[in-house]
Design a protein around this motif. Structure first.
Motif, PDB file in Angstrom:
ATOM      1  N   PHE A  34       7.424   2.645  71.815  1.00 57.52           N
ATOM      2  CA  PHE A  34       6.155   3.372  71.860  1.00 57.52           C
ATOM      3  C   PHE A  34       6.342   4.755  72.477  1.00 57.52           C
ATOM      4  CE2 PHE A  34       2.120   4.318  74.186  1.00 57.52           C
ATOM      5  CZ  PHE A  34       1.328   4.560  73.060  1.00 57.52           C
ATOM      6  N   VAL A 109       0.065   0.796  78.657  1.00 60.32           N
ATOM      7  CA  VAL A 109       0.276   1.654  77.493  1.00 60.32           C
ATOM      8  C   VAL A 109      -0.160   3.089  77.799  1.00 60.32           C
ATOM      9  CG1 VAL A 109      -0.473   2.102  75.127  1.00 60.32           C
ATOM     10  CG2 VAL A 109       0.145  -0.217  75.814  1.00 60.32           C
ATOM     11  N   PHE A 113       2.022   6.447  77.474  1.00 60.49           N
ATOM     12  CA  PHE A 113       1.468   7.528  76.657  1.00 60.49           C
ATOM     13  C   PHE A 113       1.473   8.851  77.420  1.00 60.49           C
ATOM     14  CE2 PHE A 113      -2.354  10.085  75.836  1.00 60.49           C
ATOM     15  CZ  PHE A 113      -2.129  10.459  74.516  1.00 60.49           C
TER      16      PHE A 113
END
Length: 417
Positions: A34, A109, A113
């Motif tokens: 990610f 997350v 990010f």
């Protein structure tokens, strides 16, 4: 009867260790992937040891990336901290407070990010938090499946081991993951603790390596630390011990006064603006500190004195401001980057007197010393630098002495405070 129950509990612990190793390792791998996606989308680059900073894009591009990242992260953190049941820290989870499943995932997350867009904070907290949360929920599932329940101590062990395994899966450092469990979280060393945490970290590392391979996190040349470096160890241990104590207090202050209400909607974007402004002409300020540390390790001669001095000061200020403004994240890799820069700056004078010593060796001594002092975890700091830099056995003596000195000096200053 007690022996039979004990055997069943041990069997449950073994199965839980293996299963959680796979689950946490998979989550670490997904977080790494990610991060790659975010960096590619916002900064058009993929971070690696050879290319740790987004130097190929314009300064304006970097500025916009951090601003957008900070604004989005601020909104998400404001919502999950004020509108729903907020995320719970690992320490609170170990004390029995439930770590909410979806909120923790969103929280984790968001950390990755923001780092991916250029936010100045460590990304190692995210895999640790999701690992601890997964272990906590696994403990609850054991009762639903009518499997032999674990003791409270073993449940805490699984949570702490999973937190360490999360780190191991991202940084491909199983011994460091194990030591994070036993030295920082549980503060207990016995066969049961070490075997569970190390096994889980090794499994997590193997899965994490699918995404990142087994290469070093920092690129340093093959070096053999000479005995002539020992005088530098004493100086660096003393200076980095004091500096590490100062930064530990600064990081703790930022965490204890962290903005969690409506003010995060303007304070975090403001911190992002500060980061982006510096990043216009100094891209190494972005991210978790890997770029600044690598810049220090690549330093040759005296040309980078002001560059590294500014980098160390700016990284410290921006990271503290970012955490204080509401961003969640770690402080391990920022500490390494600041310590590496200081080590190089101190080493510039030392190598003129002792040419057998290299600047890279001085940078590594500074990194491990400041990390140990800031985290108050000498063993974890020692093995983290050795594992992620792929150092030889010659590093154990100077690095080991430096962490002992740095922690001892830092404790004197922390007690006085």
């Amino acid at each position: 009867m007690e022996k039979i129950l004990k055997k069943k509990e041990n069997f449950t612990l073994i199965v839980s260790t293996l299963v959680l190793g796979v689950i946490v390792g998979t989550s670490s791998m997904l977080l790494s992937l990610f991060l790659d996606v975010v960096e590619k989308t916002f900064l058009n680059f993929q971070e690696s040891a050879a290319d740790p900073a987004a130097v190929a894009v314009t300064g304006l591009h970097r500025f916009i990336s951090v601003i957008i990242g900070g604004a989005i992260a601020a909104i998400i953190w404001w919502i999950i901290r004020t509108k729903v049941r907020p995320p719970v820290t690992i320490a609170m989870g170990l004390r029995g407070k439930e770590m909410p499943f979806f909120q923790t995932i969103i929280h984790v997350v968001t950390q990755i990010f923001y780092v991916g867009t250029g936010g100045s904070v460590g990304r190692e907290l995210a895999p640790r938090e999701i690992g601890a949360m997964l272990a906590q929920h696994w403990n609850r599932q054991l009762k639903r499946w009518q499997l032999p329940s674990l003791s409270v101590d073993d449940q805490k062990l699984l949570i702490a081991a999973a937190a360490g395994a999360g780190f191991a899966g991202v940084y491909i450092a199983p011994i460091t993951g194990m030591l994070f469990c036993v030295e920082i979280l549980l503060k207990r060393v016995d066969f049961r603790t070490v075997s569970v945490s190390l096994t889980m970290s090794v499994i997590s590392m193997l899965l994490g390596s699918i995404a990142k391979g087994f290469g070093p996190y920092y690129l340093v040349p093959t070096i053999k630390f000479p005995l002539q470096i020992l005088p530098f160890v004493i100086v660096a241990g003393f200076i980095c011990g004091i500096t590490g104590a100062f930064f530990r207090k600064a990081f703790k202050w930022a965490e204890s006064h962290q903005t969690k209400d409506l003010k995060v909607l303007w304070q975090l974007p403001l911190a992002a603006c500060l980061t982006g402004t510096v990043a216009i002409f100094y891209p190494q300020i972005m991210g978790n500190g890997r770029a600044l540390a690598q810049l220090a390790f690549n330093a040759v001669g005296t040309k980078l004195i002001l560059v590294l001095l500014f980098g160390a000061l700016a990284k410290a200020i921006v990271t503290v401001a970012t955490i204080r403004s509401g961003a969640a994240g770690g402080t391990l890799t920022p500490s390494i980057s600041i310590g590496a820069s200081l080590g190089i700056l101190m080493g510039l004078g030392f190598i003129t007197l002792v040419p057998q010593v290299s600047l890279v060796e001085c940078g590594l001594i500074g990194a491990v010393s400041l990390l140990a002092a800031a985290q108050q975890a000498p063993l974890m700091a020692l093995f983290m630098i050795i594992e992620i830099s792929h150092l030889s056995y010659s590093a154990f003596l100077p690095l080991g002495l430096s962490v002992i000195l740095a922690v001892a000096i830092s404790q004197l200053f922390l007690k006085k405070a």
